[in-house]
Design a protein around this motif. Structure first.
Motif, mmCIF file in Angstrom:
data_model
loop_
_atom_site.group_PDB
_atom_site.id
_atom_site.type_symbol
_atom_site.label_atom_id
_atom_site.label_comp_id
_atom_site.label_asym_id
_atom_site.label_seq_id
_atom_site.Cartn_x
_atom_site.Cartn_y
_atom_site.Cartn_z
ATOM 1 N N VAL A 173 -6.991 -10.729 -3.939
ATOM 2 C CA VAL A 173 -6.487 -10.430 -2.595
ATOM 3 C C VAL A 173 -5.791 -9.079 -2.577
ATOM 4 O O VAL A 173 -6.053 -8.246 -1.704
ATOM 5 C CB VAL A 173 -5.535 -11.545 -2.110
ATOM 6 N N THR A 174 -4.902 -8.828 -3.538
ATOM 7 C CA THR A 174 -4.147 -7.571 -3.521
ATOM 8 C C THR A 174 -5.051 -6.373 -3.759
ATOM 9 O O THR A 174 -4.845 -5.317 -3.157
ATOM 10 C CB THR A 174 -2.991 -7.591 -4.542
ATOM 11 N N ASP A 175 -6.077 -6.540 -4.594
ATOM 12 C CA ASP A 175 -7.025 -5.438 -4.793
ATOM 13 C C ASP A 175 -7.832 -5.180 -3.521
ATOM 14 O O ASP A 175 -8.107 -4.035 -3.173
ATOM 15 C CB ASP A 175 -7.975 -5.741 -5.952
ATOM 16 N N TRP A 176 -8.193 -6.238 -2.822
ATOM 17 C CA TRP A 176 -8.962 -6.102 -1.585
ATOM 18 C C TRP A 176 -8.154 -5.407 -0.495
ATOM 19 O O TRP A 176 -8.621 -4.478 0.156
ATOM 20 C CB TRP A 176 -9.414 -7.480 -1.107
ATOM 21 N N VAL A 177 -6.924 -5.840 -0.305
ATOM 22 C CA VAL A 177 -6.119 -5.313 0.795
ATOM 23 C C VAL A 177 -5.479 -3.964 0.449
ATOM 24 O O VAL A 177 -5.144 -3.186 1.332
ATOM 25 C CB VAL A 177 -5.064 -6.344 1.254
ATOM 26 N N GLY A 178 -5.308 -3.674 -0.840
ATOM 27 C CA GLY A 178 -4.766 -2.388 -1.256
ATOM 28 C C GLY A 178 -3.257 -2.314 -1.312
ATOM 29 O O GLY A 178 -2.709 -1.249 -1.594
ATOM 30 N N ASP A 179 -2.563 -3.424 -1.046
ATOM 31 C CA ASP A 179 -1.101 -3.414 -1.040
ATOM 32 C C ASP A 179 -0.587 -4.805 -1.390
ATOM 33 O O ASP A 179 -0.708 -5.727 -0.575
ATOM 34 C CB ASP A 179 -0.585 -2.994 0.333
ATOM 35 N N PRO A 180 -0.006 -4.992 -2.572
ATOM 36 C CA PRO A 180 0.516 -6.306 -2.932
ATOM 37 C C PRO A 180 1.560 -6.827 -1.937
ATOM 38 O O PRO A 180 1.686 -8.033 -1.727
ATOM 39 C CB PRO A 180 1.147 -6.094 -4.306
ATOM 40 N N GLY A 181 2.282 -5.921 -1.296
ATOM 41 C CA GLY A 181 3.294 -6.309 -0.316
ATOM 42 C C GLY A 181 2.719 -6.883 0.966
ATOM 43 O O GLY A 181 3.438 -7.454 1.776
ATOM 44 N N ALA A 182 1.407 -6.747 1.152
ATOM 45 C CA ALA A 182 0.767 -7.294 2.351
ATOM 46 C C ALA A 182 0.584 -8.807 2.260
ATOM 47 O O ALA A 182 0.322 -9.457 3.265
ATOM 48 C CB ALA A 182 -0.585 -6.610 2.591
ATOM 49 N N VAL A 183 0.705 -9.361 1.062
ATOM 50 C CA VAL A 183 0.616 -10.813 0.894
ATOM 51 C C VAL A 183 1.957 -11.403 1.309
ATOM 52 O O VAL A 183 2.968 -11.206 0.644
ATOM 53 C CB VAL A 183 0.266 -11.205 -0.557
ATOM 54 N N VAL A 184 1.966 -12.109 2.440
ATOM 55 C CA VAL A 184 3.224 -12.636 2.971
ATOM 56 C C VAL A 184 3.431 -14.118 2.640
ATOM 57 O O VAL A 184 4.548 -14.621 2.739
ATOM 58 C CB VAL A 184 3.345 -12.399 4.496
#
Length: 142
Positions: A71-82
């Motif tokens: 997920v974090t690789d796909w979205v490009g930002d680990p902080g986007a995982v809420v």
């Protein structure tokens, strides 16, 4: 860093790039040092077998962390995982030498309010099959 995926460009069913994560004994020792979890079932084969396990097993939180990398690789930002949750269903057995591998696939299961999506993962390891049950992440998109 901000999410690199636009909510408007994502559809239900969007498939995230699958990844395979090798798991070796040295990975578990490093994780133990970082997490402070030195339970011998994660590094001592004799002990693990004595307590009824088939071999050394990976830390559940290690497996959980590896899985969300899709997920974090796909979205490009680990902080986007809420939000992120899993159920631990089967251990990841790590034989020596060689180790094992955890395979992770994911897809967008739901578009939510506030430019968020729910991503459902499938996390497997060889003959054990699914090692995490109901792994889900809610991701804030651009």
């Amino acid at each position: 860093m901000a999410a690199g995926i636009s909510y408007d460009d994502v559809e239900i069913g969007t498939v995230l790039p699958a990844q395979t994560f090798p798991v070796r004994r040295e990975s578990l020792v490093r994780y133990a040092g970082a997490s402070g979890d030195f339970n011998p079932i994660h590094w001592n084969e004799r002990f693990a077998v004595e307590v009824g396990l088939p071999n050394v097993i990976a830390h559940g939180m290690f497996t959980m962390a590896e899985a969300v990398r899709v997920v974090t690789d796909w979205v490009g930002d680990p902080g986007a995982v809420v939000e992120y949750s899993v159920k631990f269903t089967r251990p990841v057995v790590v034989p020596d030498p060689g180790g094992t591998a955890v395979e992770v696939t994911g897809k967008v299961a739901q578009k939510l309010d506030d430019r968020r999506v729910r991503v459902d993962l499938t996390v497997t390891c060889g003959e054990a099959g699914k090692v995490l049950g109901v792994p889900r992440a809610v991701v804030q998109l651009a």
